[in-house]
Motif scaffolding. Structure first.
Motif, mmCIF file in Angstrom:
data_model
loop_
_atom_site.group_PDB
_atom_site.id
_atom_site.type_symbol
_atom_site.label_atom_id
_atom_site.label_comp_id
_atom_site.label_asym_id
_atom_site.label_seq_id
_atom_site.Cartn_x
_atom_site.Cartn_y
_atom_site.Cartn_z
ATOM 1 N N LEU A 23 22.425 38.394 45.812
ATOM 2 C CA LEU A 23 21.381 37.370 45.813
ATOM 3 C C LEU A 23 20.769 37.248 44.428
ATOM 4 N N GLY A 24 20.597 35.997 43.961
ATOM 5 C CA GLY A 24 19.997 35.756 42.654
ATOM 6 C C GLY A 24 21.015 35.677 41.532
ATOM 7 N N SER A 25 22.288 35.982 41.814
ATOM 8 C CA SER A 25 23.283 35.895 40.750
ATOM 9 C C SER A 25 24.043 34.573 40.901
ATOM 10 N N SER A 26 24.859 34.277 39.904
ATOM 11 C CA SER A 26 25.706 33.077 39.948
ATOM 12 C C SER A 26 27.136 33.487 40.208
ATOM 13 N N VAL A 27 27.867 32.633 40.844
ATOM 14 C CA VAL A 27 29.288 32.910 41.101
ATOM 15 C C VAL A 27 30.100 31.698 40.667
ATOM 16 N N ASP A 28 31.170 31.960 39.944
ATOM 17 C CA ASP A 28 32.096 30.892 39.575
ATOM 18 C C ASP A 28 32.926 30.526 40.787
ATOM 19 N N VAL A 29 33.077 29.239 41.023
ATOM 20 C CA VAL A 29 33.894 28.769 42.145
ATOM 21 C C VAL A 29 34.881 27.752 41.594
ATOM 22 N N ALA A 30 36.168 28.000 41.830
ATOM 23 C CA ALA A 30 37.181 27.040 41.385
ATOM 24 C C ALA A 30 37.644 26.216 42.573
ATOM 25 N N VAL A 31 37.643 24.891 42.402
ATOM 26 C CA VAL A 31 38.298 24.023 43.375
ATOM 27 C C VAL A 31 39.687 23.759 42.796
ATOM 28 N N VAL A 32 40.709 24.220 43.530
ATOM 29 C CA VAL A 32 42.071 24.222 42.978
ATOM 30 C C VAL A 32 42.900 23.108 43.610
ATOM 31 N N LEU A 33 43.481 22.270 42.761
ATOM 32 C CA LEU A 33 44.423 21.237 43.233
ATOM 33 C C LEU A 33 45.806 21.612 42.715
ATOM 34 N N ASP A 34 46.763 21.698 43.612
ATOM 35 C CA ASP A 34 48.126 22.068 43.261
ATOM 36 C C ASP A 34 48.956 20.780 43.169
ATOM 37 N N VAL A 35 49.190 20.330 41.935
ATOM 38 C CA VAL A 35 49.843 19.036 41.734
ATOM 39 C C VAL A 35 51.353 19.258 41.629
ATOM 40 N N PRO A 36 52.150 18.575 42.456
ATOM 41 C CA PRO A 36 53.599 18.836 42.459
ATOM 42 C C PRO A 36 54.251 18.507 41.122
ATOM 43 N N ASP A 37 55.322 19.224 40.843
ATOM 44 C CA ASP A 37 56.111 19.058 39.634
ATOM 45 C C ASP A 37 56.495 17.597 39.402
ATOM 46 N N GLY A 38 56.336 17.139 38.159
ATOM 47 C CA GLY A 38 56.755 15.770 37.869
ATOM 48 C C GLY A 38 55.657 14.747 38.101
#
Lengths: 228, 190
Positions: A23-38
């Motif tokens: 409580l009281g700290s910050s947390v990094d949150v990644a929203v990850v999009l996996d984009v297909p090859d090409g």
């Protein structure tokens, strides 16, 4: 008529740095999009065509972020574009001021292109447990003074027109000197901040406004609407 | 660093706003020839078009182009769509364009420019890329339709084509002569 969805799917996940946060700290949150090859999705400046990806934590509208990862360059239909392929993470910094489960709901829209483009959207969720004792009082007050993204109405072109409901008191601070660039006038009307300013000269790059409303602070980037 | 579309685009220099709009003749979906200079004395809007492009699908399905062309036509403006997609590319060919016209209730011609010559003549880079020609034949606007690609914009909504048409009607210089266009790349042949 709708575009045929011949594109492979983009998977979307929410990945906090940790699933238990003090409580009281910050947390990094990644929203990850996996984009297909090409295929590609686009950076905040998509380039000569395309559309910027939009990623939000919908339950936390005042969160800091997302930070845009540096793009790669690609060519489509002979035009230069900036964007991403493969696994791409958009990072938010989430602060925790209440104990209990913190639900991180993410929503994203994108334009997925190869030789053709297909619109896409996604939603994903993660939950972080916020545990421990209350933070020392000064820390939350320091953090609350950090400007958040401006949430009032504004339009920016050769003039800036801005409205922010109160209560006040209000003040407006440019991040770089703007003498000679504008002579803004602002006043409070029925408790709302009303700012109208005409620009007499080009806005310097990276110019921002910090707008305060009582104890709260917001930041607005003065991106010109000219061709980039 | 500011990049200007015309300097990045290959082939002949695109017409500058303030100069004469280059004349051209193209064929519509019924095989009829349409020549730009035949509309001298009227305001003409040119809309670069690709029925498969999501920006065009949005603009015609839910966005400004659902009603704006007919409203403009009621005021005497000529509105022409130009498809510079090469054969075999997305949105090219008679069938795709006839279907789009029917689905979207378009009451104005779609001109096929399969060689891409007119697109390159105008420096059209995206769909939709808009050009406005005044009654004297001068190109007075080149660029984006509005400030909300796919309906996503911040702040007040600005339709640059409507603004140009109003400026022309009022006898004013067009206040915003150019804004970077958005959309899908035009599907020129290689």
């Amino acid at each position: 008529m709708t575009a045929t969805s011949v594109a492979p799917p983009v998977t979307m996940t929410v990945a906090p740095a940790s699933e238990r946060v003090q409580l009281g700290s910050s947390v990094d949150v990644a929203v990850v999009l996996d984009v297909p090859d090409g295929w590609h999705i686009y950076w905040e400046n998509p380039g000569q065509s395309g559309l910027a990806t939009d990623v939000r934590l919908t339950t936390l509208p005042e969160v800091i972020g997302p930070a845009w990862p540096a793009p790669t360059r690609f060519t489509a239909d002979g035009l230069t574009n900036y964007g991403y392929t493969g696994r791409t993470g958009f990072v938010f910094v989430v602060s925790t001021d209440t104990p209990g489960p913190l639900v991180l709901d993410a929503a994203a829209t994108w334009l997925l292109c190869r030789d053709i483009c297909v619109r896409g959207e996604g939603a994903a969720r993660a939950t972080v447990a916020v545990v421990g004792d209350a933070p020392p009082p000064p820390l939350s007050s320091y953090r609350s003074r950090l400007p958040k993204p401006f949430t009032g109405k504004h339009s920016l072109g050769s003039t800036l027109n801005l409205r922010l409901p109160g209560p006040g008191p209000f003040d407006v601070f440019p991040s770089v000197p703007l003498e000679g660039v504008w002579a803004p006038s602002w006043h409070e009307e029925s408790g709302t901040l009303v700012l109208d300013a005409m620009f007499n000269a080009p806005i310097p790059p990276d110019a921002r406004l910090v707008v305060t409303r009582g104890d709260q602070a917001y930041t607005l980037t003065l991106n010109p609407s000219e061709p980039r | 660093m500011t990049l200007f579309i015309a300097s990045l685009f290959s082939a002949a220099a695109a017409p500058t706003v303030g100069q004469s709009a280059p004349d051209f003749t193209l064929t519509d979906l019924a095989g009829k020839e349409v020549r730009l200079s035949s509309f001298a004395g009227k305001t003409v809007v040119l809309e670069w078009f690709n029925p498969g492009c999501p920006f065009v699908v949005y603009a015609h399905g839910e966005g400004p182009l659902k009603t704006q062309p007919a409203t403009a036509a009621a005021g005497g403006v000529v509105w022409l769509a130009v498809n510079s997609g090469a054969p075999g590319k997305q949105g090219a060919g008679l069938d795709a364009n006839k279907t789009a016209v029917a689905d979207w209730g378009m009451s104005y011609p779609v001109l096929l420019d399969e060689s891409g010559a007119v697109g390159r003549l105008y420096g059209a880079t995206t769909t939709p890329n808009m050009f406005v020609v005044d009654p004297k034949g001068t190109l007075v606007y080149s660029g984006a339709l509005d400030n909300a690609p796919m309906g996503k914009g911040t702040g007040a909504s600005l339709n640059y084509v409507n603004a140009a048409i109003s400026d022309i009607s009022a006898g004013r210089a067009v206040a915003t002569p150019t804004i970077k266009p958005y959309g899908c790349g035009v599907k020129y042949g290689s």
